[in-house]
Design a protein around this motif. Structure first.
Motif, PDB file in Angstrom:
ATOM      1  N   PRO A 138      32.662  10.461  83.167  1.00  0.00           N
ATOM      2  CA  PRO A 138      33.911   9.877  83.666  1.00  0.00           C
ATOM      3  C   PRO A 138      34.986  10.878  84.088  1.00  0.00           C
ATOM      4  O   PRO A 138      35.768  10.589  84.970  1.00  0.00           O
ATOM      5  CB  PRO A 138      34.399   9.026  82.495  1.00  0.00           C
ATOM      6  N   ALA A 139      35.036  12.040  83.505  1.00  0.00           N
ATOM      7  CA  ALA A 139      36.133  12.974  83.792  1.00  0.00           C
ATOM      8  C   ALA A 139      35.876  13.850  85.015  1.00  0.00           C
ATOM      9  O   ALA A 139      36.718  14.654  85.381  1.00  0.00           O
ATOM     10  CB  ALA A 139      36.370  13.863  82.571  1.00  0.00           C
ATOM     11  N   VAL A 140      34.761  13.692  85.667  1.00  0.00           N
ATOM     12  CA  VAL A 140      34.393  14.565  86.780  1.00  0.00           C
ATOM     13  C   VAL A 140      34.824  13.941  88.106  1.00  0.00           C
ATOM     14  O   VAL A 140      34.621  12.755  88.339  1.00  0.00           O
ATOM     15  CB  VAL A 140      32.862  14.806  86.779  1.00  0.00           C
ATOM     16  N   ASN A 141      35.446  14.769  88.957  1.00  0.00           N
ATOM     17  CA  ASN A 141      35.748  14.320  90.325  1.00  0.00           C
ATOM     18  C   ASN A 141      34.444  14.300  91.100  1.00  0.00           C
ATOM     19  O   ASN A 141      33.735  15.291  91.140  1.00  0.00           O
ATOM     20  CB  ASN A 141      36.746  15.256  91.002  1.00  0.00           C
ATOM     21  N   ARG A 142      34.161  13.165  91.726  1.00  0.00           N
ATOM     22  CA  ARG A 142      32.897  13.012  92.430  1.00  0.00           C
ATOM     23  C   ARG A 142      33.120  12.994  93.935  1.00  0.00           C
ATOM     24  O   ARG A 142      34.130  12.510  94.415  1.00  0.00           O
ATOM     25  CB  ARG A 142      32.213  11.714  92.000  1.00  0.00           C
ATOM     26  N   SER A 143      32.111  13.451  94.643  1.00  0.00           N
ATOM     27  CA  SER A 143      32.133  13.397  96.103  1.00  0.00           C
ATOM     28  C   SER A 143      31.787  11.982  96.548  1.00  0.00           C
ATOM     29  O   SER A 143      31.336  11.150  95.748  1.00  0.00           O
ATOM     30  CB  SER A 143      31.102  14.374  96.672  1.00  0.00           C
ATOM     31  N   ALA A 144      31.962  11.718  97.830  1.00  0.00           N
ATOM     32  CA  ALA A 144      31.585  10.407  98.371  1.00  0.00           C
ATOM     33  C   ALA A 144      30.088  10.174  98.191  1.00  0.00           C
ATOM     34  O   ALA A 144      29.657   9.066  97.875  1.00  0.00           O
ATOM     35  CB  ALA A 144      31.977  10.305  99.846  1.00  0.00           C
ATOM     36  N   ALA A 145      29.274  11.221  98.369  1.00  0.00           N
ATOM     37  CA  ALA A 145      27.825  11.084  98.181  1.00  0.00           C
ATOM     38  C   ALA A 145      27.504  10.709  96.734  1.00  0.00           C
ATOM     39  O   ALA A 145      26.653   9.853  96.477  1.00  0.00           O
ATOM     40  CB  ALA A 145      27.113  12.371  98.572  1.00  0.00           C
ATOM     41  N   ASP A 146      28.196  11.361  95.785  1.00  0.00           N
ATOM     42  CA  ASP A 146      27.995  11.018  94.373  1.00  0.00           C
ATOM     43  C   ASP A 146      28.391   9.568  94.104  1.00  0.00           C
ATOM     44  O   ASP A 146      27.705   8.854  93.366  1.00  0.00           O
ATOM     45  CB  ASP A 146      28.823  11.938  93.464  1.00  0.00           C
ATOM     46  N   GLU A 147      29.488   9.140  94.692  1.00  0.00           N
ATOM     47  CA  GLU A 147      29.946   7.758  94.486  1.00  0.00           C
ATOM     48  C   GLU A 147      28.947   6.756  95.053  1.00  0.00           C
ATOM     49  O   GLU A 147      28.712   5.695  94.470  1.00  0.00           O
ATOM     50  CB  GLU A 147      31.329   7.538  95.094  1.00  0.00           C
ATOM     51  N   LEU A 148      28.350   7.087  96.191  1.00  0.00           N
ATOM     52  CA  LEU A 148      27.345   6.193  96.769  1.00  0.00           C
ATOM     53  C   LEU A 148      26.095   6.138  95.898  1.00  0.00           C
ATOM     54  O   LEU A 148      25.519   5.064  95.692  1.00  0.00           O
ATOM     55  CB  LEU A 148      26.997   6.632  98.194  1.00  0.00           C
ATOM     56  N   GLN A 149      25.675   7.295  95.374  1.00  0.00           N
ATOM     57  CA  GLN A 149      24.520   7.293  94.471  1.00  0.00           C
ATOM     58  C   GLN A 149      24.821   6.491  93.211  1.00  0.00           C
ATOM     59  O   GLN A 149      23.987   5.732  92.732  1.00  0.00           O
ATOM     60  CB  GLN A 149      24.122   8.718  94.110  1.00  0.00           C
ATOM     61  N   ARG A 150      26.025   6.641  92.696  1.00  0.00           N
ATOM     62  CA  ARG A 150      26.407   5.881  91.505  1.00  0.00           C
ATOM     63  C   ARG A 150      26.497   4.394  91.818  1.00  0.00           C
ATOM     64  O   ARG A 150      26.164   3.557  90.984  1.00  0.00           O
ATOM     65  CB  ARG A 150      27.746   6.372  90.951  1.00  0.00           C
ATOM     66  N   ALA A 151      26.919   4.045  93.028  1.00  0.00           N
ATOM     67  CA  ALA A 151      27.002   2.629  93.416  1.00  0.00           C
ATOM     68  C   ALA A 151      25.637   1.961  93.327  1.00  0.00           C
ATOM     69  O   ALA A 151      25.524   0.805  92.894  1.00  0.00           O
ATOM     70  CB  ALA A 151      27.582   2.499  94.826  1.00  0.00           C
ATOM     71  N   VAL A 152      24.581   2.676  93.726  1.00  0.00           N
ATOM     72  CA  VAL A 152      23.228   2.124  93.612  1.00  0.00           C
ATOM     73  C   VAL A 152      22.883   1.893  92.145  1.00  0.00           C
ATOM     74  O   VAL A 152      22.359   0.834  91.774  1.00  0.00           O
ATOM     75  CB  VAL A 152      22.193   3.061  94.282  1.00  0.00           C
ATOM     76  N   LEU A 153      23.213   2.856  91.309  1.00  0.00           N
ATOM     77  CA  LEU A 153      22.952   2.714  89.875  1.00  0.00           C
ATOM     78  C   LEU A 153      23.774   1.565  89.286  1.00  0.00           C
ATOM     79  O   LEU A 153      23.265   0.773  88.474  1.00  0.00           O
ATOM     80  CB  LEU A 153      23.273   4.025  89.155  1.00  0.00           C
ATOM     81  N   GLN A 154      25.021   1.439  89.693  1.00  0.00           N
ATOM     82  CA  GLN A 154      25.864   0.346  89.208  1.00  0.00           C
ATOM     83  C   GLN A 154      25.314  -1.015  89.644  1.00  0.00           C
ATOM     84  O   GLN A 154      25.423  -1.993  88.904  1.00  0.00           O
ATOM     85  CB  GLN A 154      27.310   0.531  89.701  1.00  0.00           C
ATOM     86  N   ALA A 155      24.722  -1.081  90.831  1.00  0.00           N
ATOM     87  CA  ALA A 155      24.079  -2.335  91.264  1.00  0.00           C
ATOM     88  C   ALA A 155      22.924  -2.671  90.326  1.00  0.00           C
ATOM     89  O   ALA A 155      22.729  -3.837  89.957  1.00  0.00           O
ATOM     90  CB  ALA A 155      23.590  -2.217  92.703  1.00  0.00           C
ATOM     91  N   GLY A 156      22.156  -1.665  89.937  1.00  0.00           N
ATOM     92  CA  GLY A 156      21.070  -1.887  88.985  1.00  0.00           C
ATOM     93  C   GLY A 156      21.589  -2.358  87.640  1.00  0.00           C
ATOM     94  O   GLY A 156      21.013  -3.257  87.011  1.00  0.00           O
ATOM     95  N   ILE A 157      22.685  -1.773  87.184  1.00  0.00           N
ATOM     96  CA  ILE A 157      23.296  -2.183  85.913  1.00  0.00           C
ATOM     97  C   ILE A 157      23.774  -3.631  86.004  1.00  0.00           C
ATOM     98  O   ILE A 157      23.526  -4.441  85.102  1.00  0.00           O
ATOM     99  CB  ILE A 157      24.436  -1.214  85.521  1.00  0.00           C
ATOM    100  N   ALA A 158      24.438  -3.976  87.093  1.00  0.00           N
ATOM    101  CA  ALA A 158      24.913  -5.355  87.275  1.00  0.00           C
ATOM    102  C   ALA A 158      23.741  -6.330  87.345  1.00  0.00           C
ATOM    103  O   ALA A 158      23.802  -7.426  86.773  1.00  0.00           O
ATOM    104  CB  ALA A 158      25.763  -5.453  88.544  1.00  0.00           C
ATOM    105  N   PHE A 159      22.673  -5.938  88.029  1.00  0.00           N
ATOM    106  CA  PHE A 159      21.478  -6.771  88.129  1.00  0.00           C
ATOM    107  C   PHE A 159      20.897  -7.045  86.746  1.00  0.00           C
ATOM    108  O   PHE A 159      20.579  -8.189  86.400  1.00  0.00           O
ATOM    109  CB  PHE A 159      20.445  -6.068  89.017  1.00  0.00           C
ATOM    110  N   GLU A 160      20.765  -6.005  85.928  1.00  0.00           N
ATOM    111  CA  GLU A 160      20.194  -6.176  84.582  1.00  0.00           C
ATOM    112  C   GLU A 160      21.106  -7.028  83.700  1.00  0.00           C
ATOM    113  O   GLU A 160      20.626  -7.873  82.956  1.00  0.00           O
ATOM    114  CB  GLU A 160      19.922  -4.816  83.939  1.00  0.00           C
ATOM    115  N   ARG A 161      22.405  -6.815  83.804  1.00  0.00           N
ATOM    116  CA  ARG A 161      23.335  -7.650  83.021  1.00  0.00           C
ATOM    117  C   ARG A 161      23.233  -9.109  83.454  1.00  0.00           C
ATOM    118  O   ARG A 161      23.299 -10.017  82.616  1.00  0.00           O
ATOM    119  CB  ARG A 161      24.764  -7.139  83.199  1.00  0.00           C
TER     120      ARG A 161
END
Length: 181
Positions: A138-161
């Motif tokens: 959480p404390a790391v500044n992320r690039s747009a590419a990092d945010e997009l990669q995390r968005a895919v992971l967050q979609a997976g988390i939302a799907f599982e929930r």
């Protein structure tokens, strides 16, 4: 979406051998687009014939690894595909057919299978959450590419929930329906 686009994405992230690609695929894109190692190797061969990727260090003996890199045509293909439109895919899940069959038959108890799926989705959610904590602190500044990669992971988390909420609600509803005269 095709396996070609998933492989191009992975190889643009990091050129590698087919074996490395298959291992990396299992740990990243494979969570969202499944392919066997045999399918990956077959697709790599077709992509090489189509001029999308090139293998460096061609083997002179059996068992040597070839290192794959994306060619200009492969990057152009991925750019064209990525800029296009796609349609949502309908759910295609064997459990849904089992539940419908259970409703039709009226004699099959699917609660055990629902609980098993609930456990599997809990394990997947935990795995995704561990990846999120490790790869995206959480404390790391992320690039747009990092945010997009995390968005895919967050979609997976939302799907599982969502699956877990659905499983809990369905089990609850079945429990109450069983108590009705």
């Amino acid at each position: 979406m095709s396996l070609t686009h998933a492989i191009l994405t992975s190889l643009l992230e990091r050129p590698c051998t087919g074996a490395e690609l298959a291992r990396r695929f299992d740990k990243s894109l494979g969570y969202f687009w499944q392919a066997t190692h045999q399918q990956i190797y077959r697709e790599l061969g077709a992509m090489e014939r189509d001029g999308l990727v090139a293998a460096r260090g061609l083997p002179s003996t059996r068992g040597q690894q070839r290192h794959f890199e994306v060619l200009e045509a492969g990057t152009a293909e991925l750019l064209d595909w990525c800029g296009g439109q796609g349609e949502p895919r309908p759910i295609r899940d064997e459990l849904m057919v089992r539940i419908r069959a259970s409703a039709v038959l009226g004699t099959v108890d699917v609660t055990r299978e629902l609980r098993r799926h609930q456990g599997l989705h809990e394990e997947t959610l935990q795995r995704y959450q561990l990846i999120d904590a490790k790869d995206f602190p959480p404390a790391v500044n992320r690039s747009a590419a990092d945010e997009l990669q995390r968005a895919v992971l967050q979609a997976g988390i939302a799907f599982e929930r969502s699956w877990l909420a659905w499983c809990a609600q369905t089990l609850h509803d079945l429990s109450h329906a069983a108590q009705q005269p």
